[in-house]
Design a protein around this motif. Structure first.
Motif, PDB file in Angstrom:
ATOM      1  N   LEU B 350       0.504  -4.384   4.105  1.00 36.70           N
ATOM      2  CA  LEU B 350      -0.092  -5.511   3.368  1.00 36.70           C
ATOM      3  C   LEU B 350      -1.495  -5.138   2.892  1.00 36.70           C
ATOM      4  O   LEU B 350      -1.893  -5.472   1.774  1.00 36.70           O
ATOM      5  CB  LEU B 350      -0.162  -6.759   4.248  1.00 36.70           C
ATOM      6  N   HIS B 351      -2.215  -4.416   3.738  1.00 34.77           N
ATOM      7  CA  HIS B 351      -3.579  -4.031   3.380  1.00 34.77           C
ATOM      8  C   HIS B 351      -3.604  -3.177   2.116  1.00 34.77           C
ATOM      9  O   HIS B 351      -4.505  -3.276   1.291  1.00 34.77           O
ATOM     10  CB  HIS B 351      -4.240  -3.289   4.534  1.00 34.77           C
ATOM     11  N   PHE B 352      -2.586  -2.332   1.981  1.00 32.58           N
ATOM     12  CA  PHE B 352      -2.481  -1.478   0.800  1.00 32.58           C
ATOM     13  C   PHE B 352      -2.481  -2.330  -0.469  1.00 32.58           C
ATOM     14  O   PHE B 352      -3.180  -2.056  -1.440  1.00 32.58           O
ATOM     15  CB  PHE B 352      -1.189  -0.662   0.902  1.00 32.58           C
ATOM     16  N   LEU B 353      -1.696  -3.397  -0.407  1.00 34.93           N
ATOM     17  CA  LEU B 353      -1.562  -4.292  -1.549  1.00 34.93           C
ATOM     18  C   LEU B 353      -2.835  -5.122  -1.756  1.00 34.93           C
ATOM     19  O   LEU B 353      -3.345  -5.287  -2.849  1.00 34.93           O
ATOM     20  CB  LEU B 353      -0.391  -5.235  -1.253  1.00 34.93           C
ATOM     21  N   LEU B 354      -3.320  -5.647  -0.629  1.00 33.74           N
ATOM     22  CA  LEU B 354      -4.408  -6.608  -0.645  1.00 33.74           C
ATOM     23  C   LEU B 354      -5.754  -5.918  -0.865  1.00 33.74           C
ATOM     24  O   LEU B 354      -6.558  -6.331  -1.688  1.00 33.74           O
ATOM     25  CB  LEU B 354      -4.404  -7.316   0.708  1.00 33.74           C
ATOM     26  N   GLY B 355      -5.982  -4.862  -0.106  1.00 33.33           N
ATOM     27  CA  GLY B 355      -7.273  -4.189  -0.149  1.00 33.33           C
ATOM     28  C   GLY B 355      -7.400  -3.331  -1.393  1.00 33.33           C
ATOM     29  O   GLY B 355      -8.316  -3.495  -2.194  1.00 33.33           O
ATOM     30  N   LEU B 356      -6.465  -2.392  -1.577  1.00 35.57           N
ATOM     31  CA  LEU B 356      -6.581  -1.457  -2.694  1.00 35.57           C
ATOM     32  C   LEU B 356      -6.196  -2.120  -4.007  1.00 35.57           C
ATOM     33  O   LEU B 356      -6.791  -1.859  -5.045  1.00 35.57           O
ATOM     34  CB  LEU B 356      -5.690  -0.241  -2.466  1.00 35.57           C
ATOM     35  N   GLY B 357      -5.170  -2.969  -3.954  1.00 33.37           N
ATOM     36  CA  GLY B 357      -4.668  -3.521  -5.199  1.00 33.37           C
ATOM     37  C   GLY B 357      -5.296  -4.852  -5.568  1.00 33.37           C
ATOM     38  O   GLY B 357      -5.147  -5.315  -6.687  1.00 33.37           O
ATOM     39  N   GLY B 358      -5.980  -5.489  -4.593  1.00 27.19           N
ATOM     40  CA  GLY B 358      -6.530  -6.810  -4.859  1.00 27.19           C
ATOM     41  C   GLY B 358      -5.431  -7.838  -5.096  1.00 27.19           C
ATOM     42  O   GLY B 358      -5.672  -8.894  -5.672  1.00 27.19           O
ATOM     43  N   LEU B 359      -4.218  -7.525  -4.668  1.00 27.17           N
ATOM     44  CA  LEU B 359      -3.099  -8.435  -4.900  1.00 27.17           C
ATOM     45  C   LEU B 359      -2.833  -9.205  -3.609  1.00 27.17           C
ATOM     46  O   LEU B 359      -2.298  -8.667  -2.654  1.00 27.17           O
ATOM     47  CB  LEU B 359      -1.842  -7.647  -5.287  1.00 27.17           C
ATOM     48  N   VAL B 360      -3.259 -10.465  -3.596  1.00 23.38           N
ATOM     49  CA  VAL B 360      -3.135 -11.247  -2.372  1.00 23.38           C
ATOM     50  C   VAL B 360      -1.728 -11.820  -2.277  1.00 23.38           C
ATOM     51  O   VAL B 360      -1.394 -12.783  -2.937  1.00 23.38           O
ATOM     52  CB  VAL B 360      -4.167 -12.379  -2.335  1.00 23.38           C
ATOM     53  N   SER B 361      -0.914 -11.198  -1.453  1.00 26.23           N
ATOM     54  CA  SER B 361       0.449 -11.683  -1.255  1.00 26.23           C
ATOM     55  C   SER B 361       0.489 -12.571  -0.024  1.00 26.23           C
ATOM     56  O   SER B 361       0.096 -12.172   1.053  1.00 26.23           O
ATOM     57  CB  SER B 361       1.397 -10.491  -1.087  1.00 26.23           C
ATOM     58  N   PHE B 362       0.961 -13.801  -0.225  1.00 24.23           N
ATOM     59  CA  PHE B 362       1.097 -14.731   0.905  1.00 24.23           C
ATOM     60  C   PHE B 362       2.476 -14.609   1.542  1.00 24.23           C
ATOM     61  O   PHE B 362       2.773 -15.320   2.477  1.00 24.23           O
ATOM     62  CB  PHE B 362       0.911 -16.179   0.438  1.00 24.23           C
ATOM     63  N   GLY B 363       3.308 -13.759   1.004  1.00 19.86           N
ATOM     64  CA  GLY B 363       4.681 -13.731   1.503  1.00 19.86           C
ATOM     65  C   GLY B 363       5.138 -12.351   1.925  1.00 19.86           C
ATOM     66  O   GLY B 363       6.277 -11.970   1.693  1.00 19.86           O
ATOM     67  N   HIS B 364       4.239 -11.608   2.566  1.00 18.94           N
ATOM     68  CA  HIS B 364       4.611 -10.235   2.898  1.00 18.94           C
ATOM     69  C   HIS B 364       5.694 -10.171   3.960  1.00 18.94           C
ATOM     70  O   HIS B 364       6.363  -9.143   4.115  1.00 18.94           O
ATOM     71  CB  HIS B 364       3.370  -9.458   3.325  1.00 18.94           C
ATOM     72  N   ALA B 365       5.868 -11.242   4.730  1.00 11.65           N
ATOM     73  CA  ALA B 365       6.930 -11.272   5.744  1.00 11.65           C
ATOM     74  C   ALA B 365       8.297 -11.093   5.104  1.00 11.65           C
ATOM     75  O   ALA B 365       9.246 -10.685   5.772  1.00 11.65           O
ATOM     76  CB  ALA B 365       6.875 -12.569   6.526  1.00 11.65           C
ATOM     77  N   ALA B 366       8.402 -11.382   3.814  1.00 12.98           N
ATOM     78  CA  ALA B 366       9.688 -11.234   3.130  1.00 12.98           C
ATOM     79  C   ALA B 366      10.215  -9.812   3.281  1.00 12.98           C
ATOM     80  O   ALA B 366      11.413  -9.604   3.442  1.00 12.98           O
ATOM     81  CB  ALA B 366       9.545 -11.590   1.654  1.00 12.98           C
ATOM     82  N   TYR B 367       9.331  -8.839   3.246  1.00 11.48           N
ATOM     83  CA  TYR B 367       9.774  -7.439   3.271  1.00 11.48           C
ATOM     84  C   TYR B 367       9.927  -6.937   4.699  1.00 11.48           C
ATOM     85  O   TYR B 367      10.814  -6.145   5.001  1.00 11.48           O
ATOM     86  CB  TYR B 367       8.805  -6.581   2.443  1.00 11.48           C
ATOM     87  N   TYR B 368       9.060  -7.448   5.573  1.00 10.44           N
ATOM     88  CA  TYR B 368       9.152  -7.110   6.993  1.00 10.44           C
ATOM     89  C   TYR B 368      10.424  -7.732   7.567  1.00 10.44           C
ATOM     90  O   TYR B 368      11.313  -7.021   8.065  1.00 10.44           O
ATOM     91  CB  TYR B 368       7.903  -7.661   7.690  1.00 10.44           C
ATOM     92  N   GLY B 369      10.545  -9.046   7.455  1.00 13.79           N
ATOM     93  CA  GLY B 369      11.750  -9.723   7.930  1.00 13.79           C
ATOM     94  C   GLY B 369      12.963  -9.275   7.136  1.00 13.79           C
ATOM     95  O   GLY B 369      14.061  -9.123   7.677  1.00 13.79           O
ATOM     96  N   GLY B 370      12.744  -9.042   5.835  1.00 19.27           N
ATOM     97  CA  GLY B 370      13.831  -8.583   4.983  1.00 19.27           C
ATOM     98  C   GLY B 370      14.386  -7.256   5.470  1.00 19.27           C
ATOM     99  O   GLY B 370      15.600  -7.085   5.601  1.00 19.27           O
ATOM    100  N   GLY B 371      13.500  -6.316   5.762  1.00 17.67           N
ATOM    101  CA  GLY B 371      13.919  -5.015   6.284  1.00 17.67           C
ATOM    102  C   GLY B 371      14.689  -5.193   7.579  1.00 17.67           C
ATOM    103  O   GLY B 371      15.766  -4.596   7.782  1.00 17.67           O
TER     104      GLY B 371
END
Lengths: 258, 619
Positions: B350-371
């Motif tokens: 999530l940090h990769f997306l949020l920190g480097l990309g500035g893309l604040v995803s509120f639904g990252h559990a989708a990929y964790y739980g999804g996996g």
């Protein structure tokens, strides 16, 4: 002399307001061409159309004989057009040299590489570019702590990273100290001479314009009203009226363009 | 036809609480730019406080008085929250306040538990409104009719306040340009507190008003959160008419959904939201989000460098110690460390997306739980060997992330965040309600690794290799041209685009890559636990990751991992106490206020101040 940039009947209307009205001009290779005019004359709109940020309402833009209007800023950049912004746009989390390296990475098609270390790539070439604008000593500084004039010079080196044939500079000296302004334009003039780049720039500082441009175009209320060398422009009654008073000036202020 | 009308009326009645809560949230966001996740908690408090007043105040006057008083009390609580928690962090990086409000949720949850106890409270009926009216032959509770009649008046009163009064002018002005309002001499602190109080009071009112219909319980804060956000986003952040219209749409849809498509009630709401945002990216009445386009708030992020030899040595020693854990640690320690490692990988993705990309995803559990679910479904239904499931799970999660990212990346800012949340909830509802395939609430069990990994020690090493490996890959990519391009797109989209970088493609790929890594963490998780339940997909899981990334430090490379390790460890210690949420919430609020750069950022700053670390050659 060959024509680098040509516009034919370039027009942009925002609703009923015609911001740029039937503008046609040519830019020769190695020429330093200034586009001046009072606030709201349509300079920035004109620039944005040349760079692909705005689609023209009608008219065409040719780069080296090839039609480029309708292309995205990205595509136009790839065709060899560099630009600097009125207010600098930089990657504030990177060092000075990394800002330049980023443009080089993009130019060489390396953006989607996951493996190499980016900060080691094209460092020498980036250093050359920084050296050219006198920024080599500051290469490893964090660009967020630079003085504004230095940011402008850094942006110039970014714009030159892909060896452009044409450089578009939107108010290159805005926000700089008077002494820095002259220095930056001297630098630009030198680059034009050394590299054979053509430059189109807008500017409010008349000292800069008269001292360095080869040719000047005057835009007022969207229309080109005069064109010529510094002396011709200085002595044109129409230009004097636009700048120093006369009926049209205050009407012209109503334009949306800053 | 009669049935249809009855359904419609019930839907409209249900809309009233939803509208009150949603317009409070919308107001607060419009003026303060704070996405107040604690809004559901204020709603819950309204219900509990209203219940207590109704117990003591007699008769009809007491009933309606209790509802009003509940609004007032919750409004005062709102003032306390604003002054004590939010005011100190207004200057912190954007969305950092969000974490503070999450701390508030935890605190309120436990305080409510302490004061009112764990039992669900049955709401008292409204005096004089116990029966039903017959409308076209169908019974409609009298209270529903009253609610349905009151709501438009409340909406009208709010509309009057916002459009016709001086206070309203200030609020609208602040919604458009906070700085300008401040420059014109309006006391922003008072304005913010006032708006927060008003918004909180509305939530409290909403909670108290629904008492006769739903009562009060400790889960209602999270249960209302999802629909409220959906309503606010569909209506357009900051728009009152939008909130009303959306509340009606969602409530009516829900009532009809229960009747005609009981399997899909939860999914329906999010489908509507996705559709609305695809057509109108800023909601029905919303305007384009301009906040956050003036670059990053707070100090500019420092340039990144690959770790120095010293740091690498320290990390290697640390990893070597971890690898020796089976020699001296208990099996419990290994299980706990495995949990922490997996969570670190999840947070790092999530940090990769949020920190480097500035893309604040509120639904990252989708990929964790999804996996996790992809692996579990493959094992359960296709009898696939663990190894294959373990490889396919991250790939599937990555593909899902690409698809979801492709839709979400059309939006920016808060709307982007909300759309990612909606997709995560969509997935959660799907899993929750599609019981025949996913096991629904009972989850999927017996998902054990192959024999060669079936000891705690073996799986510990397996998790160690893949978690640390994943984190190192993420870190390396940050230093690669792709990582740089991602930061470039965040720092200045304009410059990136006009130097030939396709920022949308870069961000989409980053979204997919982060999803892949999140999926890897999920796959590790499912095989370490042997089971997976829908809560691995829920909002709370997404927030867990968000919180640790923010607290660890968004603007530092190690932030995600450090925050995850710290908080997972602390959580394990705290959950042994009865009121651990209270302590955890206070801890989160404390960190937010004292160390707004996050843990890693603050340590680095202290180190620079003490001259341990050099800041750079020239400065």
């Amino acid at each position: 002399m060959s024509v680098v940039l040509e516009t034919k009947g370039l027009t942009k209307a925002f609703g009923g307001l015609v911001a740029v009205d039937d503008v046609s001009f040519q830019l020769q290779k190695g020429e330093l061409l200034a586009l001046i005019g009072p606030n709201g004359a349509g300079k920035s709109t004109c620039f944005n159309m040349l760079m692909g940020q705005l689609p023209p309402t009608s008219g065409e833009v040719f780069l080296g004989g090839e039609r480029i209007n309708g292309l995205s800023p990205r595509q136009i950049w790839r065709k060899g057009v560099g630009r600097t912004f009125q207010i600098t746009s930089t990657y504030s989390s990177m060092t000075v040299i990394e800002n330049v390296q980023m443009a080089l990475l993009s130019h060489n098609g390396d953006v989607f590489k996951f493996l190499p270390f980016a900060h080691k790539m094209y460092r020498e070439k980036a250093m050359e570019l920084l050296d050219m604008v006198g920024m080599a000593a500051q290469a490893d500084r964090h660009c967020a702590v630079l003085a504004y004039g230095d940011l402008k010079r850094m942006e110039l080196s970014i714009a030159l990273a892909h060896d452009p044939q044409l450089l578009l500079m939107d108010e290159p000296t805005a926000g700089m100290a008077p002494k820095e302004r002259v220095a930056l334009m001297e630098l630009t003039a030198k680059i034009v001479e050394d590299r054979g780049v053509s430059v189109l720039f807008t500017e409010h500082d008349m000292d800069v314009v008269f001292a360095h441009s080869h040719r000047i175009m005057v835009l007022n209320r969207g229309k080109l009203i005069a064109e010529g060398n510094a002396t011709e422009i200085r002595n044109s009654p129409l230009v004097q009226e636009v700048y120093l008073g006369g009926g049209t000036l205050f009407d012209a202020e109503e334009g949306a363009d800053a | 036809m009669e049935f249809f009308v009855a359904q419609l009326l019930t839907g409209l009645a249900n809309a009233s609480s939803l509208f009150l809560v949603a317009c409070g949230l919308s107001l607060i966001f419009g003026v303060t730019r704070i996405v107040n996740f604690a809004h559901g908690s204020l709603y819950m408090l309204g219900a509990y406080v209203g219940y207590s007043f109704m117990q003591t105040l007699p008769g009809a006057v007491g009933f309606w008085g209790a509802i009003l008083l509940a609004g007032v009390v919750v409004g005062i609580i709102g003032v306390l929250i604003e002054v004590l928690v939010l005011r100190p962090v207004y200057r912190a990086p954007e969305l950092f306040q969000l974490v503070a409000t999450f701390g508030v949720i935890l605190v309120i949850q436990d305080l409510t538990l302490i004061i009112w106890g764990p039992e669900d409270l049955l709401g008292p009926r409204a005096p004089g409104l116990r029966g039903v009216y017959r409308i076209m032959g169908e019974p409609i509770p009298k209270y529903d009719i009253v609610l349905l009649a009151i709501t438009p008046f409340i909406a009208l009163a709010l509309w009057y306040l916002i459009t016709q009064t001086r206070v309203g002018v200030l609020v609208r002005a602040a919604t458009q340009d906070r700085e300008m309002v401040g420059a014109l001499g309006v006391n922003q602190a008072v304005l913010f507190t006032g708006v927060f109080a008003l918004g909180s009071a509305l939530a409290g009112l909403g909670g108290a008003l629904q008492l006769p219909k739903g009562g009060a319980d400790l889960l209602m804060d999270f249960h209302i959160l999802a629909p409220v956000f959906v309503v606010v986003v569909i209506g357009g952040m900051g728009s009152l008419p939008g909130a009303y219209l959306a509340a009606v749409i969602i409530s009516v849809l829900n009532v009809f959904g229960v009747t005609y498509l009981p399997q899909s009630t939860l999914v329906l709401m999010f489908v509507v939201m996705v559709v609305v945002l695809m057509i109108r990216p800023y909601g029905l009445f919303g305007r384009e989000e301009v906040a956050g386009e003036h670059g990053q708030v707070g100090e500019p992020e420092l340039p990144i460098k690959p770790a120095s030899t010293n740091v690498r040595l320290i990390v290697m020693v640390g990893l070597a110690l971890l690898a020796l854990l089976p020699l001296f640690g208990s099996s419990f320690a290994m299980v706990l460390t495995t949990d922490i490692l997996i969570f670190c990988l999840f947070a790092a993705s999530l940090h990769f997306l949020l920190g480097l990309g500035g893309l604040v995803s509120f639904g990252h559990a989708a990929y964790y739980g999804g996996g996790a679910y992809i692996a579990a479904l493959l094992v359960t239904h296709a009898n696939s060997p663990m190894e294959l499931a373990f490889i396919l799970a991250p790939l599937g999660a990555g593909l899902a992330a690409l698809a979801i990212g492709w839709v979400c990346l059309r939006l920016t800012g808060v709307y982007f965040a909300m759309l990612t949340l909606a997709f995560a909830q969509l997935l959660w509802s799907l899993v929750f309600q599609w019981g025949s395939v996913t096991g629904g609430d009972d989850g999927l069990v017996n998902i054990w690794p192959s024999d060669w990994l079936n000891s705690t020690t073996a799986f510990f090493y397996f998790a160690l290799i893949f978690s640390v490996g994943g984190i190192l890959v993420l870190r390396h990519v940050a230093h690669s041209p792709f990582g740089y391009a991602l930061r470039a797109a965040r720092d200045s989209k304009r410059q990136a685009e006009s130097t030939g970088i396709n920022t949308q493609r870069v961000q989409l790929l980053a979204f997919g890559f982060a999803g892949l890594m999140g999926g890897l963490a999920g796959a590790l998780f499912v095989f370490s636990k042997g089971s997976v339940f829908p809560n691995e997909l829920e909002i709370a899981r997404s927030f867990d990751a968000l919180i640790v990334v923010f607290l660890g430090g968004v603007k530092t490379l190690a932030g995600g991992v450090a925050g995850a390790a710290f908080f997972k460890g602390v959580e394990d210690l705290l959950t042994r106490f009865e009121y651990w949420r209270l302590v955890m919430g206070l801890l989160i609020i404390f960190v937010v206020i004292v160390a707004p750069q996050g843990i890693v950022g603050s340590i680095r700053k202290a180190a620079i101040r003490m001259n341990v670390l050099k800041q750079g050659k020239h400065s």
